[in-house]
Scaffold this motif. Structure first.
Motif, PDB file in Angstrom:
ATOM      1  N   SER A   1      -8.842  -3.754 -14.810  1.00  0.00           N
ATOM      2  CA  SER A   1      -8.245  -2.768 -14.676  1.00  0.00           C
ATOM      3  C   SER A   1      -9.299  -2.751 -13.518  1.00  0.00           C
ATOM      4  CB  SER A   1      -8.772  -1.530 -15.395  1.00  0.00           C
ATOM      5  OG  SER A   1     -10.578  -1.675 -15.494  1.00  0.00           O
ATOM      6  N   ALA A   2      -9.492  -3.811 -12.890  1.00  0.00           N
ATOM      7  CA  ALA A   2     -10.063  -4.548 -11.610  1.00  0.00           C
ATOM      8  C   ALA A   2      -9.216  -3.901 -10.591  1.00  0.00           C
ATOM      9  CB  ALA A   2     -11.057  -5.835 -11.549  1.00  0.00           C
ATOM     10  N   PHE A   3      -7.631  -3.958 -10.825  1.00  0.00           N
ATOM     11  CA  PHE A   3      -6.713  -3.920  -9.973  1.00  0.00           C
ATOM     12  C   PHE A   3      -6.228  -2.118  -9.907  1.00  0.00           C
ATOM     13  CE2 PHE A   3      -7.189  -7.669  -8.436  1.00  0.00           C
ATOM     14  CZ  PHE A   3      -7.138  -8.817  -9.692  1.00  0.00           C
ATOM     15  N   ALA A   4      -7.336  -1.340 -10.300  1.00  0.00           N
ATOM     16  CA  ALA A   4      -6.684  -0.005 -10.690  1.00  0.00           C
ATOM     17  C   ALA A   4      -6.739   0.581  -8.608  1.00  0.00           C
ATOM     18  CB  ALA A   4      -7.580   0.567 -11.529  1.00  0.00           C
ATOM     19  N   VAL A   5      -5.808   1.965  -8.783  1.00  0.00           N
ATOM     20  CA  VAL A   5      -5.627   2.272  -7.305  1.00  0.00           C
ATOM     21  C   VAL A   5      -6.665   3.179  -7.119  1.00  0.00           C
ATOM     22  CG1 VAL A   5      -4.092   3.460  -5.789  1.00  0.00           C
ATOM     23  CG2 VAL A   5      -3.499   1.748  -7.453  1.00  0.00           C
ATOM     24  N   THR A   6      -7.571   2.842  -6.760  1.00  0.00           N
ATOM     25  CA  THR A   6      -8.577   3.533  -6.269  1.00  0.00           C
ATOM     26  C   THR A   6      -9.139   3.417  -4.871  1.00  0.00           C
ATOM     27  OG1 THR A   6     -10.788   1.706  -6.376  1.00  0.00           O
ATOM     28  CG2 THR A   6      -9.867   3.178  -8.659  1.00  0.00           C
ATOM     29  N   ALA A   7      -9.847   4.776  -4.232  1.00  0.00           N
ATOM     30  CA  ALA A   7     -10.221   3.966  -2.617  1.00  0.00           C
ATOM     31  C   ALA A   7     -11.423   3.300  -2.524  1.00  0.00           C
ATOM     32  CB  ALA A   7     -10.718   5.262  -2.262  1.00  0.00           C
TER      33      ALA A   7
ATOM     34  N   GLU B   1       0.398  -6.676  -2.867  1.00  0.00           N
ATOM     35  CA  GLU B   1       0.780  -5.136  -2.891  1.00  0.00           C
ATOM     36  C   GLU B   1       0.293  -4.613  -4.122  1.00  0.00           C
ATOM     37  OE1 GLU B   1       3.353  -4.573   1.238  1.00  0.00           O
ATOM     38  OE2 GLU B   1       4.404  -4.532  -0.926  1.00  0.00           O
ATOM     39  N   ASP B   2       1.231  -5.642  -4.894  1.00  0.00           N
ATOM     40  CA  ASP B   2       1.497  -5.564  -6.223  1.00  0.00           C
ATOM     41  C   ASP B   2       0.026  -5.149  -7.496  1.00  0.00           C
ATOM     42  OD1 ASP B   2       4.199  -5.507  -6.469  1.00  0.00           O
ATOM     43  OD2 ASP B   2       4.675  -6.500  -6.925  1.00  0.00           O
ATOM     44  N   ALA B   3      -0.720  -6.168  -6.073  1.00  0.00           N
ATOM     45  CA  ALA B   3      -2.339  -6.859  -6.705  1.00  0.00           C
ATOM     46  C   ALA B   3      -3.370  -5.312  -6.299  1.00  0.00           C
ATOM     47  CB  ALA B   3      -3.065  -7.898  -6.674  1.00  0.00           C
ATOM     48  N   HIS B   4      -2.861  -4.488  -5.642  1.00  0.00           N
ATOM     49  CA  HIS B   4      -3.536  -3.252  -5.269  1.00  0.00           C
ATOM     50  C   HIS B   4      -4.724  -4.778  -3.984  1.00  0.00           C
ATOM     51  CE1 HIS B   4      -0.833  -1.082  -7.396  1.00  0.00           C
ATOM     52  NE2 HIS B   4      -1.370  -1.465  -8.583  1.00  0.00           N
ATOM     53  N   ILE B   5      -4.449  -5.717  -3.476  1.00  0.00           N
ATOM     54  CA  ILE B   5      -5.193  -5.660  -2.508  1.00  0.00           C
ATOM     55  C   ILE B   5      -4.980  -5.393  -1.044  1.00  0.00           C
ATOM     56  CG2 ILE B   5      -6.270  -8.136  -0.776  1.00  0.00           C
ATOM     57  CD1 ILE B   5      -5.218  -9.652  -3.130  1.00  0.00           C
ATOM     58  N   PRO B   6      -6.057  -4.697  -0.637  1.00  0.00           N
ATOM     59  CA  PRO B   6      -5.801  -3.292   0.799  1.00  0.00           C
ATOM     60  C   PRO B   6      -5.892  -4.021   2.045  1.00  0.00           C
ATOM     61  CG  PRO B   6      -8.351  -3.588  -0.431  1.00  0.00           C
ATOM     62  CD  PRO B   6      -7.173  -4.167  -1.475  1.00  0.00           C
ATOM     63  N   PHE B   7      -6.481  -5.695   2.274  1.00  0.00           N
ATOM     64  CA  PHE B   7      -5.907  -6.327   3.388  1.00  0.00           C
ATOM     65  C   PHE B   7      -5.699  -6.937   3.945  1.00  0.00           C
ATOM     66  CE2 PHE B   7     -10.447  -3.732   2.459  1.00  0.00           C
ATOM     67  CZ  PHE B   7     -10.065  -2.440   3.635  1.00  0.00           C
ATOM     68  N   ILE B   8      -4.918  -7.253   4.252  1.00  0.00           N
ATOM     69  CA  ILE B   8      -3.751  -8.206   4.535  1.00  0.00           C
ATOM     70  C   ILE B   8      -3.951  -9.084   5.807  1.00  0.00           C
ATOM     71  CG2 ILE B   8      -1.117  -9.059   5.075  1.00  0.00           C
ATOM     72  CD1 ILE B   8      -1.804  -7.781   2.211  1.00  0.00           C
ATOM     73  N   LEU B   9      -4.251 -10.564   5.864  1.00  0.00           N
ATOM     74  CA  LEU B   9      -4.435 -12.033   6.733  1.00  0.00           C
ATOM     75  C   LEU B   9      -3.728 -12.449   6.960  1.00  0.00           C
ATOM     76  CD1 LEU B   9      -8.851 -12.415   6.187  1.00  0.00           C
ATOM     77  CD2 LEU B   9      -6.988 -10.506   6.667  1.00  0.00           C
ATOM     78  N   GLN B  10      -2.852 -11.753   8.311  1.00  0.00           N
ATOM     79  CA  GLN B  10      -1.797 -13.584   9.495  1.00  0.00           C
ATOM     80  C   GLN B  10      -2.780 -13.225  10.285  1.00  0.00           C
ATOM     81  OE1 GLN B  10       0.396 -12.597  10.464  1.00  0.00           O
ATOM     82  NE2 GLN B  10       1.092 -15.409  10.347  1.00  0.00           N
ATOM     83  N   GLY B  11      -1.630 -14.693  11.484  1.00  0.00           N
ATOM     84  CA  GLY B  11      -1.990 -14.917  12.404  1.00  0.00           C
ATOM     85  C   GLY B  11      -1.063 -16.213  12.592  1.00  0.00           C
ATOM     86  N   ASN B  12      -0.501 -16.871  11.999  1.00  0.00           N
ATOM     87  CA  ASN B  12      -0.088 -18.195  12.370  1.00  0.00           C
ATOM     88  C   ASN B  12       1.614 -18.923  12.733  1.00  0.00           C
ATOM     89  OD1 ASN B  12      -3.142 -19.426  12.683  1.00  0.00           O
ATOM     90  ND2 ASN B  12      -2.525 -20.672  10.755  1.00  0.00           N
ATOM     91  N   SER B  13       2.018 -17.500  13.140  1.00  0.00           N
ATOM     92  CA  SER B  13       3.919 -17.038  13.410  1.00  0.00           C
ATOM     93  C   SER B  13       3.495 -15.808  14.072  1.00  0.00           C
ATOM     94  CB  SER B  13       4.279 -17.541  12.462  1.00  0.00           C
ATOM     95  OG  SER B  13       5.911 -17.161  12.662  1.00  0.00           O
ATOM     96  N   SER B  14       3.834 -15.528  15.106  1.00  0.00           N
ATOM     97  CA  SER B  14       3.950 -14.251  15.295  1.00  0.00           C
ATOM     98  C   SER B  14       5.386 -13.505  14.829  1.00  0.00           C
ATOM     99  CB  SER B  14       4.516 -14.458  17.234  1.00  0.00           C
ATOM    100  OG  SER B  14       3.377 -14.486  17.838  1.00  0.00           O
ATOM    101  N   ALA B  15       6.770 -14.340  14.771  1.00  0.00           N
ATOM    102  CA  ALA B  15       7.743 -13.997  14.137  1.00  0.00           C
ATOM    103  C   ALA B  15       7.468 -13.406  12.417  1.00  0.00           C
ATOM    104  CB  ALA B  15       9.017 -15.372  13.726  1.00  0.00           C
ATOM    105  N   VAL B  16       5.987 -14.874  11.796  1.00  0.00           N
ATOM    106  CA  VAL B  16       6.141 -13.390  10.462  1.00  0.00           C
ATOM    107  C   VAL B  16       5.056 -12.592  10.300  1.00  0.00           C
ATOM    108  CG1 VAL B  16       4.037 -14.176   8.704  1.00  0.00           C
ATOM    109  CG2 VAL B  16       5.476 -16.071   9.290  1.00  0.00           C
ATOM    110  N   ALA B  17       4.146 -12.358  11.424  1.00  0.00           N
ATOM    111  CA  ALA B  17       3.387 -11.227  11.322  1.00  0.00           C
ATOM    112  C   ALA B  17       4.404  -9.832  12.174  1.00  0.00           C
ATOM    113  CB  ALA B  17       2.663 -11.353  12.944  1.00  0.00           C
ATOM    114  N   ALA B  18       5.693 -10.272  12.521  1.00  0.00           N
ATOM    115  CA  ALA B  18       6.322  -8.798  13.140  1.00  0.00           C
ATOM    116  C   ALA B  18       7.226  -8.771  11.647  1.00  0.00           C
ATOM    117  CB  ALA B  18       7.754  -9.000  14.284  1.00  0.00           C
ATOM    118  N   ALA B  19       7.446  -9.354  11.157  1.00  0.00           N
ATOM    119  CA  ALA B  19       7.624  -9.226   9.827  1.00  0.00           C
ATOM    120  C   ALA B  19       6.782  -8.154   8.481  1.00  0.00           C
ATOM    121  CB  ALA B  19       8.558 -10.613   9.085  1.00  0.00           C
TER     122      ALA B  19
END
Length: 426
Positions: free
Chosen positions: A19-25, A100-118
């Motif tokens: 339950s560590a991945f339960a949806v909570t605030a 998202e399925d793992a309910h990780i709330p923060f997504i970090l990315q940067g090494n491609s603007s095409a990927v970032a736009a998607a």
């Protein structure tokens, strides 16, 4: 801290988690706050992904050593999960679904603007569709101006100076260099590379209308193994300067080909201070190669020295010597925003990040997040390549014997450009 490669592995591993991945605030008392790095850890730009991972781990370890993130129920450490996107938008979207399925709330990315736009588009749709599992996109390197202009999103925050801000700094320096008469533009053939070309043309026309653009070349991203033919074109054009937004191996191989071919031109770059470029350029770059960034190893001051010393203590191998200050700024600002929001809810943290500041009294790198477009305002430095030990160059890059000295410093307010963002807030 975990590494997760294919989306199938991520899904199967996390599907069996408790339950560590339960949806909570917020995570349960003492449980880690998870961050998902979506980056190309394999493929032609894997060196860039590995370098960012080192910087994230350094920043997270430093924050956790200070006690982590303090929420009403106590302290929580940050924890990084790495998802391999192979540097492509399709794989990035698959890994986003895994995070998202793992309910990780923060997504970090940067090494491609095409990927970032998607990712930006997909996250907008996910957050509208699934308000109970919304996520926040923190961008540390994708510099397409559109991401905080016409494409801007409430769920996206950029911690790097965008291409227009970087080009404005470079062309300010070119404006004062009367030896530059002919410029050749060479960039990667996708949205970011075309932005760099357009920005260079427009800003040079405004600041130095006497300069002739004698070439405007685009090449496939990550597919050119020998830039010798491009160097021949630059030589034949009579250019005395090159402007490029190339990064990763595309930059390293370009400057290596120029060095091997004896091309005596000045390079104005976004990324020549990173990932093997200094060693590839060698003596030919001394006094001739310039770059622009939010920080470099030879920025003067006790705070800068302490940051660099801490990074080198964590990653002492000279090959790993590419500290990226904006990554630490991002992690520190995120932690402050979570504490202010008293929650890891994406909307609450986003509102807390808007207009966030790093106090110049507490930081050698004063920064603030502009709420209009979620673009970080921070110092920028234009720097010139020099031999280690030259005045202003106590440190080299990656054990190469070559480093960079500051040519011009831009304070945060001097880097600010207008935005066309029309943001919709929840």
């Amino acid at each position: 801290m975990s590494r997760i490669a294919p989306a199938v592995l991520a899904l199967s591993t996390l599907a069996s988690a408790p339950s560590a991945f339960a949806v909570t605030a917020a995570p349960a008392a003492g449980q880690p706050i998870r961050l998902a790095m979506l980056e190309g850890m394999s493929g032609p730009f894997a060196n860039g992904g590995a370098a960012i991972e080192r910087n994230l781990r350094y920043a997270i370890d430093a924050l956790n050593a200070r006690g982590g993130v303090r929420l009403p129920d106590g302290a929580h450490p940050l924890e990084l999960a790495v998802f391999d996107t192979k540097g492509t938008p399709d794989q990035a979207l698959a890994q986003l679904r895994a995070a998202e399925d793992a309910h990780i709330p923060f997504i970090l990315q940067g090494n491609s603007s095409a990927v970032a736009a998607a990712l930006e588009s997909a996250i907008d749709k996910h957050n509208a569709r699934e308000p109970d599992t919304r996520v926040l996109f923190l961008n540390y390197s994708a510099v397409d101006p559109a991401l905080t202009n016409e494409r801007c999103s409430f769920w996206h925050f950029r911690f790097d100076a965008h291409a227009g801000m970087r080009m404005n700094a470079l062309t300010d320096v070119i404006e004062g260099d009367k030896s530059v008469k002919k410029v050749y533009l060479i960039d990667q053939d996708y949205s970011f590379g075309h932005d760099v070309s357009t920005l260079a043309r427009g800003m040079l026309a405004a600041k130095r209308p006497d300069i002739a653009i004698v070439g405007d070349e685009f090449h496939p991203v990550g597919k050119v193994t020998d830039f010798t033919p491009y160097i021949s074109k630059i030589r034949d054009s009579g250019a005395d300067a090159v402007i490029t937004g190339n990064y990763g191996n595309d930059l390293t191989l370009l400057v290596k080909a120029a060095h091997d071919g004896g091309l005596k031109v000045r390079f104005y770059t976004f990324y020549a201070n990173s990932l093997g470029a200094a060693a590839a350029i060698g003596d030919a770059g001394v006094g001739r190669v310039e770059a622009v960034a939010e920080w470099h190893q030879n920025v003067e001051g006790a705070g800068s020295d302490a940051f660099y010393a801490g990074y080198r203590a964590r990653w002492p191998n000279p090959a790993d010597d590419w500290p990226v200050l904006r990554v630490t700024v991002m992690i520190d600002m995120l932690a402050q925003a979570i504490e202010k929001a008293k929650s890891t809810d994406a909307a609450a943290v986003a509102h807390a990040l808007e207009d966030a500041h790093l106090d110049p009294g507490a930081s050698f790198h004063p920064s603030w997040m502009r709420p209009d477009d979620h673009q970080l305002m921070q110092p920028l430095y234009v720097m010139e390549m020099a031999k280690q030990g030259a005045p202003g160059v106590p440190h080299d890059a990656e054990g190469s014997g070559y480093g960079f000295k500051t040519v011009k410093t831009f304070e945060p307010d001097q880097t600010r450009l207008p935005t066309t963002c029309k943001m919709t807030r929840p």
